[in-house]
Design a protein around this motif. Structure first.
Motif, PDB file in Angstrom:
ATOM      1  N   GLY A 140       0.819  -1.212   0.000  1.00 38.60           N
ATOM      2  CA  GLY A 140       0.000   0.000   0.000  1.00 38.60           C
ATOM      3  C   GLY A 140       0.847   1.254   0.000  1.00 38.60           C
ATOM      4  O   GLY A 140       1.866   1.345  -0.699  1.00 38.60           O
ATOM      5  N   ASN A 141       0.433   2.254   0.793  1.00 40.05           N
ATOM      6  CA  ASN A 141       1.187   3.511   0.911  1.00 40.05           C
ATOM      7  C   ASN A 141       2.354   3.287   1.862  1.00 40.05           C
ATOM      8  O   ASN A 141       2.150   3.003   3.042  1.00 40.05           O
ATOM      9  CB  ASN A 141       0.275   4.617   1.441  1.00 40.05           C
ATOM     10  CG  ASN A 141      -0.843   4.935   0.482  1.00 40.05           C
ATOM     11  OD1 ASN A 141      -0.600   5.251  -0.668  1.00 40.05           O
ATOM     12  ND2 ASN A 141      -2.083   4.826   0.957  1.00 40.05           N
ATOM     13  N   PRO A 170      -5.804  11.441   4.503  1.00 40.08           N
ATOM     14  CA  PRO A 170      -5.969  10.142   5.168  1.00 40.08           C
ATOM     15  C   PRO A 170      -5.895   8.952   4.206  1.00 40.08           C
ATOM     16  O   PRO A 170      -5.447   7.867   4.586  1.00 40.08           O
ATOM     17  CB  PRO A 170      -7.358  10.247   5.819  1.00 40.08           C
ATOM     18  CG  PRO A 170      -7.591  11.715   5.983  1.00 40.08           C
ATOM     19  CD  PRO A 170      -6.918  12.358   4.805  1.00 40.08           C
ATOM     20  N   GLN A 171      -6.348   9.154   2.957  1.00 41.65           N
ATOM     21  CA  GLN A 171      -6.295   8.069   1.979  1.00 41.65           C
ATOM     22  C   GLN A 171      -4.863   7.597   1.750  1.00 41.65           C
ATOM     23  O   GLN A 171      -4.622   6.438   1.419  1.00 41.65           O
ATOM     24  CB  GLN A 171      -6.908   8.558   0.656  1.00 41.65           C
ATOM     25  CG  GLN A 171      -6.523   7.765  -0.591  1.00 41.65           C
ATOM     26  CD  GLN A 171      -7.083   6.347  -0.627  1.00 41.65           C
ATOM     27  OE1 GLN A 171      -7.890   5.989   0.218  1.00 41.65           O
ATOM     28  NE2 GLN A 171      -6.627   5.557  -1.584  1.00 41.65           N
ATOM     29  N   TYR A 172      -3.900   8.504   1.964  1.00 35.79           N
ATOM     30  CA  TYR A 172      -2.518   8.179   1.643  1.00 35.79           C
ATOM     31  C   TYR A 172      -1.637   8.047   2.878  1.00 35.79           C
ATOM     32  O   TYR A 172      -0.416   8.208   2.802  1.00 35.79           O
ATOM     33  CB  TYR A 172      -1.937   9.243   0.704  1.00 35.79           C
ATOM     34  CG  TYR A 172      -2.670   9.343  -0.607  1.00 35.79           C
ATOM     35  CD1 TYR A 172      -2.909   8.213  -1.378  1.00 35.79           C
ATOM     36  CD2 TYR A 172      -3.139  10.566  -1.085  1.00 35.79           C
ATOM     37  CE1 TYR A 172      -3.584   8.292  -2.579  1.00 35.79           C
ATOM     38  CE2 TYR A 172      -3.812  10.655  -2.285  1.00 35.79           C
ATOM     39  CZ  TYR A 172      -4.036   9.509  -3.026  1.00 35.79           C
ATOM     40  OH  TYR A 172      -4.715   9.592  -4.222  1.00 35.79           O
ATOM     41  N   LEU A 173      -2.259   7.748   4.046  1.00 40.60           N
ATOM     42  CA  LEU A 173      -1.450   7.476   5.230  1.00 40.60           C
ATOM     43  C   LEU A 173      -0.535   6.292   4.956  1.00 40.60           C
ATOM     44  O   LEU A 173      -0.955   5.266   4.428  1.00 40.60           O
ATOM     45  CB  LEU A 173      -2.347   7.181   6.435  1.00 40.60           C
ATOM     46  CG  LEU A 173      -3.035   8.399   7.069  1.00 40.60           C
ATOM     47  CD1 LEU A 173      -4.024   7.952   8.127  1.00 40.60           C
ATOM     48  CD2 LEU A 173      -2.003   9.347   7.666  1.00 40.60           C
ATOM     49  N   ALA A 174       0.729   6.450   5.311  1.00 42.93           N
ATOM     50  CA  ALA A 174       1.730   5.455   4.914  1.00 42.93           C
ATOM     51  C   ALA A 174       2.318   4.725   6.111  1.00 42.93           C
ATOM     52  O   ALA A 174       2.422   5.270   7.211  1.00 42.93           O
ATOM     53  CB  ALA A 174       2.851   6.138   4.132  1.00 42.93           C
ATOM     54  N   GLU A 175       2.689   3.478   5.861  1.00 37.89           N
ATOM     55  CA  GLU A 175       3.484   2.710   6.815  1.00 37.89           C
ATOM     56  C   GLU A 175       4.958   2.975   6.515  1.00 37.89           C
ATOM     57  O   GLU A 175       5.340   3.224   5.369  1.00 37.89           O
ATOM     58  CB  GLU A 175       3.194   1.215   6.676  1.00 37.89           C
ATOM     59  CG  GLU A 175       1.735   0.840   6.896  1.00 37.89           C
ATOM     60  CD  GLU A 175       1.259   1.103   8.306  1.00 37.89           C
ATOM     61  OE1 GLU A 175       2.074   0.921   9.239  1.00 37.89           O
ATOM     62  OE2 GLU A 175       0.100   1.500   8.476  1.00 37.89           O
ATOM     63  N   LYS A 176       5.801   2.925   7.544  1.00 38.52           N
ATOM     64  CA  LYS A 176       7.230   3.150   7.338  1.00 38.52           C
ATOM     65  C   LYS A 176       7.961   1.822   7.264  1.00 38.52           C
ATOM     66  O   LYS A 176       7.737   0.930   8.087  1.00 38.52           O
ATOM     67  CB  LYS A 176       7.816   4.005   8.456  1.00 38.52           C
ATOM     68  CG  LYS A 176       9.311   4.290   8.293  1.00 38.52           C
ATOM     69  CD  LYS A 176       9.765   5.500   9.089  1.00 38.52           C
ATOM     70  CE  LYS A 176       9.369   6.797   8.427  1.00 38.52           C
ATOM     71  NZ  LYS A 176       9.979   7.985   9.047  1.00 38.52           N
ATOM     72  N   VAL A 177       8.806   1.689   6.268  1.00 41.03           N
ATOM     73  CA  VAL A 177       9.639   0.508   6.077  1.00 41.03           C
ATOM     74  C   VAL A 177      11.100   0.933   6.193  1.00 41.03           C
ATOM     75  O   VAL A 177      11.544   1.830   5.466  1.00 41.03           O
ATOM     76  CB  VAL A 177       9.391  -0.136   4.696  1.00 41.03           C
ATOM     77  CG1 VAL A 177      10.294  -1.355   4.513  1.00 41.03           C
ATOM     78  CG2 VAL A 177       7.923  -0.526   4.535  1.00 41.03           C
ATOM     79  N   SER A 178      11.836   0.315   7.112  1.00 42.11           N
ATOM     80  CA  SER A 178      13.222   0.725   7.362  1.00 42.11           C
ATOM     81  C   SER A 178      14.215  -0.279   6.796  1.00 42.11           C
ATOM     82  O   SER A 178      13.963  -1.489   6.779  1.00 42.11           O
ATOM     83  CB  SER A 178      13.460   0.888   8.868  1.00 42.11           C
ATOM     84  OG  SER A 178      12.624   1.891   9.399  1.00 42.11           O
ATOM     85  N   PHE A 179      15.339   0.237   6.340  1.00 38.88           N
ATOM     86  CA  PHE A 179      16.449  -0.599   5.869  1.00 38.88           C
ATOM     87  C   PHE A 179      17.714   0.226   5.968  1.00 38.88           C
ATOM     88  O   PHE A 179      17.658   1.434   6.210  1.00 38.88           O
ATOM     89  CB  PHE A 179      16.213  -1.063   4.421  1.00 38.88           C
ATOM     90  CG  PHE A 179      16.236   0.044   3.405  1.00 38.88           C
ATOM     91  CD1 PHE A 179      17.359   0.268   2.634  1.00 38.88           C
ATOM     92  CD2 PHE A 179      15.127   0.877   3.219  1.00 38.88           C
ATOM     93  CE1 PHE A 179      17.398   1.286   1.690  1.00 38.88           C
ATOM     94  CE2 PHE A 179      15.153   1.908   2.289  1.00 38.88           C
ATOM     95  CZ  PHE A 179      16.295   2.105   1.522  1.00 38.88           C
TER      96      PHE A 179
END
Length: 637
Positions: free
Chosen positions: A150-151, A286-295
């Protein structure tokens, strides 16, 4: 880490030939990794081709795409590079036009397209589903379980990015805006944008504007001419833009794999965002609330740095743009002064004319102001005040320019008054120190102020932005006036504006005088001249080259760049002109003077802001006059 090396690729492909497309993508990945690229972007649906049409309903095509993805994932296991590529992804009975983000043998995330074009030549909704948050935030893809979906904002610590796909950019409300507000400093767009007459210009402008609006970078990769040409033709347009500037762009329509590479300045983006309160306070859709992915990357070493750094950032490179900018700046200066004169119900101005660059530009601005207001030039009181260091060259240029312009020219020597003042305060006239110089500067200011009082006029300041940055002015001397028209014009731009006048607005004797003024070395002419009337006091020998100081000032004020980064940029921009130790030497001078001389700027008079950088204490720089520079000097040590 200040810079991140990015590539945008449009690979040679075959429609629906996943095996062939995979090999081309792997070849590019290998090459880019060897060149220390940190993120590589490929086009929309690049594993299958965008124009596979109803073949997207084929289970065989979808399965081959998933197998090819696994091979590419495995190939990235020992690479310190993020790979972003497009493929169709099945999830819970729906098919998504997706971007896979890969790193070190893992899928960091799957980003599905959210805006599907279904008009004119496009009919993506026939095959794909537009993503909505209710479709979930995780996905199982083969052996990879609970993959973020998703976002998403991908964070490497040193930089962060988001992804959107083709039409997402063209949508009225695009995901990239919200992703940027949630920390994404770079937006990657996988695209398959067909060519129409004029569309490439629109596409380029859209990428530029989006990078500026989001205060970030935008990397764009579009499908190439090997896509199906049944009804459409694609060009493989590649773009990398940073904060409104295109850093790299390819020649479209390459039938072979094409790519562009650029270094993106992450520190610049962060500096701009810190200063921009509108950005900081904007709400996220709100439609584009994002999860954070770390690397994390293994290394951020800058290898093969080839980004062009403009040594003269205040002056446009393009000749026509320079002329347009000059006209605009002069209009701002002259209309600013016109407003002040109208407000005061005054028609007279007083200006000290030395035959140098700054006073010449200020005088020319006054003449343009009088043209606007319809006031005759004899209301401009020009005063030349020769002193101990005045050379015949500057003296004659001052006289000739004023006579040609038809001003009320007056000559008042400051020699006797200065000698009397030396006597009054007990200063030995043979000691050529700061007192010796400042007595002359303050005597000249006193003369100008008193004439203004007597004539019902205002004193026009001539000092420029570079002098204010270095404090290269005498407090309550040439630092003071009643309106400073050059206050936000750096020396490098002063030079060009005077050049513009003699090349574009004047001819004959005035043009000749202006050209000679431009060729005269910069000097306050406060120390005695040589026996042959030669100039002995050269400003740039004392404080350093103004082109360096203007460069330092621009990057410090514009982006809040750290001094180590400014040093690195200056060494790149001025390679072959100044050696690194010379640049470091003058950068130390800049740091020391910039901080220690703030008290002069805190008391500076009004003056118009003409560019993005100003040192006005009422506007752009609210800085304590007693701030220490030790921390910054330690950084340079």
């Amino acid at each position: 880490m200040d810079y991140i090396k990015i590539s945008s690729v449009s690979p040679k492909l075959k429609v629906s030939d996943v095996h062939y497309n995979k090999k081309e993508i792997l070849t590019s990945i290998r090459q880019l990794s060897e060149n220390s690229v940190k993120v590589a972007l490929f086009p929309e649906l690049s594993l299958t081709s965008y124009t596979a049409a109803d073949l997207f309903f084929s289970a065989d095509l979808l399965e081959e795409a998933e197998k090819a993805l696994e091979e590419i994932i495995a190939f990235t296991r020992n690479l310190d590079m993020v790979v972003i590529l497009g493929l169709p992804v099945r999830h819970e009975g729906r098919l998504y036009n997706s971007a896979a983000v890969l790193f070190e043998g893992e899928i960091l995330g799957i980003v599905p397209k959210q805006n599907l074009p279904n008009y004119n030549e496009f009919y993506e909704s026939r095959w794909f589903t537009a993503y909505h948050r209710t479709h979930g935030q995780q996905i199982d893809l083969g052996a990879h379980k609970r993959v973020p979906f998703g976002n998403l904002v991908f964070s490497a610590g040193e930089y962060s990015f988001g992804v959107e796909i083709c039409e997402d950019l063209f949508a009225t409300v695009s995901p990239s805006s919200s992703l940027s507000l949630q920390g994404a400093e770079i937006i990657f767009n996988l695209s398959a944008s067909n060519e129409l007459a004029g569309k490439s210009v629109y596409r380029r402008d859209l990428v530029k504007i989006t990078s500026a609006k989001n205060i970030g970078a935008y990397v764009y990769s579009s499908a190439g001419p090997n896509e199906s040409t049944t009804d459409l033709v694609f060009s493989g347009h590649l773009l990398i833009s940073e904060y409104g500037t295109v850093l790299a762009e390819n020649e479209r329509f390459s039938i072979e794999t094409d790519q562009i590479t650029a270094f993106i300045d992450i520190a610049r983006i962060r500096g701009e965002r810190l200063r921009n309160t509108t950005f900081r306070n904007e709400a996220v859709n709100p439609q584009y609330l994002a999860e954070k992915v770390s690397f994390r990357h293994a290394s951020y070493e800058v290898v093969g740095f080839d980004r062009k750094i403009d040594p003269h950032p205040f002056v446009p490179n393009n000749p026509e743009e320079r002329k347009t900018r000059a006209r605009e700046i002069l209009a701002i200066q002259s209309h600013g002064l016109a407003k002040r004169l109208n407000h005061l119900h005054m028609k007279k101005t007083v200006i000290g004319i030395s035959g140098g660059l700054d006073s010449t530009l200020a005088l020319l601005v006054i003449t343009k102001t009088y043209q606007i207001l319809g006031i005759p030039h004899e209301n401009i009181i020009t005063v030349t005040m020769p002193g101990f260091g005045t050379t015949d060259r500057t003296y004659q240029n001052a006289l000739e320019l004023c006579r040609e312009l038809g001003t009320d020219l007056r000559e008042i020597s400051i020699v006797e008054a200065s000698l009397l003042h030396f006597s009054d305060i007990g200063h030995d006239k043979a000691v050529h120190d700061a007192t010796y110089e400042n007595v002359q500067a303050r005597e000249r200011t006193q003369i100008l102020m008193d004439i203004a009082n007597k004539e019902g006029a205002i004193v026009i300041g001539t000092g420029d932005l570079s002098e204010l940055a270095l404090g290269w002015c005498t407090y309550n001397g040439d630092q003071m006036s009643m309106y400073g028209v050059n206050a936000s014009i750096p020396k490098s731009l002063v030079r060009y504006l005077v050049r513009y006048f003699y090349e574009e607005e004047f001819s004959g004797n005035i043009s000749r005088v202006l050209k000679d003024v431009l060729e005269t070395p910069v000097s306050p002419e406060l120390l005695p001249k040589g026996t042959e009337d030669e100039l002995l006091q050269m400003t740039e020998d004392i404080v350093g080259p103004y082109e360096l100081h203007d460069f330092f000032l621009y990057h410090y004020m514009k982006y809040g760049a750290g001094y180590r980064k400014i040093l690195f940029m200056a060494e790149t921009a001025f390679r072959g002109v100044y050696d690194p130790e010379t640049i470091r030497k003058w950068l130390k001078v800049f740091v020391k003077r910039f901080y220690s001389q703030q008290f002069k700027r805190s008391a500076m008079p009004d003056g118009p802001k003409v560019g993005s950088i100003s040192l006005s204490p009422r506007g752009d720089l609210r800085m304590p006059s007693d701030a220490s520079y030790d921390t910054f000097m330690d950084t340079l040590e």
